[in-house]
Design an enzyme around this catalytic site. Structure first.
Site, short mmCIF file in Angstrom:
data_model
loop_
_atom_site.label_atom_id
_atom_site.label_comp_id
_atom_site.label_asym_id
_atom_site.label_seq_id
_atom_site.Cartn_x
_atom_site.Cartn_y
_atom_site.Cartn_z
N THR A 1 36.84 36.16 40.80
CA THR A 1 35.63 36.90 40.55
C THR A 1 35.43 37.54 39.06
OG1 THR A 1 36.32 38.80 41.74
CG2 THR A 1 35.05 37.27 42.99
N ARG B 1 49.20 36.18 37.17
CA ARG B 1 50.48 36.61 37.24
C ARG B 1 51.33 35.59 38.21
NH1 ARG B 1 48.26 40.80 40.68
NH2 ARG B 1 48.86 42.57 38.95
N LYS C 1 40.79 37.90 44.71
CA LYS C 1 41.62 36.82 44.36
C LYS C 1 41.35 35.50 44.18
CE LYS C 1 44.76 38.43 42.84
NZ LYS C 1 44.75 39.04 41.45
N LYS D 1 45.70 39.14 35.83
CA LYS D 1 45.17 37.96 36.09
C LYS D 1 46.09 36.91 35.59
CE LYS D 1 41.54 40.34 37.42
NZ LYS D 1 41.44 40.50 38.95
#
Length: 369
Positions: free
Chosen positions: A129, A334, A126, A332
């Site tokens: 990456t 959110r 998170k 991603k």
């Protein structure tokens, strides 16, 4: 037999002939016998046909393939036999021929080889990456595995050849990469990567550990709706401000502790840290530093990005060969769950000494206060 019969017929008359005549007659009879025994077609070629009989029509090679010995003289028998053997060998499929140095498969010559990675994005979960991988892989000199391999933390017993098989084919001038964010917090991983290659370049995407923990919880909650509240998981006793360091979402953010383990096996110069915050506000700038670290020409620039206001995250502009831009998946960017403000301040107090130590270790202030 015909020659013997002829001599017997003429013998009674030989006393009437002179010596010279006898010699001439003998020569003539010898010639007749020689012609009878060796027809002229076998002695010399016919007039006007200078090509030897064994080389006519389809040529020496085809005739030699049908019957090697039909035209060979005793002196040439061994040579003809060798040549015939060579021709048969040439007619065998190439795959059956033995060579001292095997040539590489055509697919390798055309598409490259599968190599162990030159660089690995080792963390953190998170932190951004996936964004770094998707952004850097548009560089023509970078090829990357599409999924997280988890080789060094979950599949190490499968061996390096299994790991190599997961890599994409790359040319000699290209870099092979993979990313598995859990590597950074797995104790055995630094030693295992070092055992594979001490020259491996490592990339760590870091983010404000409080924001990262909330993002981690939000993702888990989307998969497990009956999960306890964030505060119940983050604190052993919230009224006293006692944080539960055993909870993985909290433990990952202790970057200084994890980095100490990596520095036992790799020099700091071999580890590059990407700011997860700047990756959102200035993706081109962060990718420029990544390209420099990998020894690549700066090809990925600001012209490749645009900011998606709906996701609150940068996306890649659509390539000429595509009809739409490339954004990361629904997981991603959110919206995070709302966390009590007091809990956030307590976590910032908890992480502060670890953050300061991390800044000192890497020589950079990420300003997470």
């Amino acid at each position: 037999m015909a020659c013997v019969l002829l001599f017997s017929r003429l013998l009674p008359f030989s006393h009437r002939l002179r010596g010279t005549s006898v010699c001439l007659l003998s020569l003539f009879l010898s010639y007749l016998c020689y012609c009878a025994l060796f027809p002229d077609s076998a002695v010399m070629p016919k007039s006007g046909d200078p090509t030897p009989s064994c080389e006519r029509a389809d040529g020496a090679k085809r005739l030699l393939q049908r019957s090697v010995s039909s035209c060979a003289s005793p002196l040439d028998a061994r040579t003809s036999s060798v040549e015939a053997s060579r021709l048969k060998t040439d007619q065998r499929p190439r795959s059956s021929l033995r060579t001292d140095t095997p040539s590489p498969p055509m697919s390798n010559l055309k598409f490259g080889n599968k190599k162990l990675p030159n660089a690995i994005i080792v963390g953190v979960k998170k932190g951004g990456t996936r964004a770094v991988l998707e952004f850097i892989r548009i560089h023509p000199d970078v090829r990357a595995a599409g999924t997280e391999t988890h080789f060094f933390d979950r599949n190490y017993d499968r061996g390096l050849e299994w790991y190599r098989g997961l890599m994409p084919r790359t040319l000699e001038s290209q870099i092979t990469m993979e990313k598995t964010p859990s590597y950074f917090v797995t104790k055995e991983t630094p030693h295992r990567i070092s055992a594979m290659s001490q020259d491996t370049k490592l990339i760590v995407v870091v983010r404000d550990p409080v924001t990262r923990a909330i993002s981690d919880y939000t993702q888990t909650l989307s998969k497990t709706p009956d999960l306890p509240s964030f505060q119940d998981l983050a604190f052993r006793n919230q009224s006293l401000g006692i944080v539960d360091m055993s909870w993985n979402a909290i433990r990952i953010g202790l970057y200084a502790l994890h980095l100490e383990n990596w520095l036992r096996y790799f020099p700091l110069a071999q580890i590059h840290f990407v700011s997860g915050e700047r990756l959102i506000t200035d993706p081109a700038g962060e990718l420029a530093r990544v390209q420099d670290f990998l020894g690549l020409k700066r090809i990925v620039t600001d012209k490749h990005f645009y900011f998606n206001r709906t996701k609150g995250f940068p996306c890649l502009k659509k390539p000429e060969s595509s009809g739409s831009p490339r954004c990361l998946g629904k997981s991603k960017g959110r919206t995070h769950v709302q966390i009590d403000r007091d809990a956030i301040e307590q976590l910032r107090d908890f992480y502060r000494p670890y953050n300061v130590k991390f800044y000192e270790m890497v020589g950079h202030d990420f300003k997470w206060e």
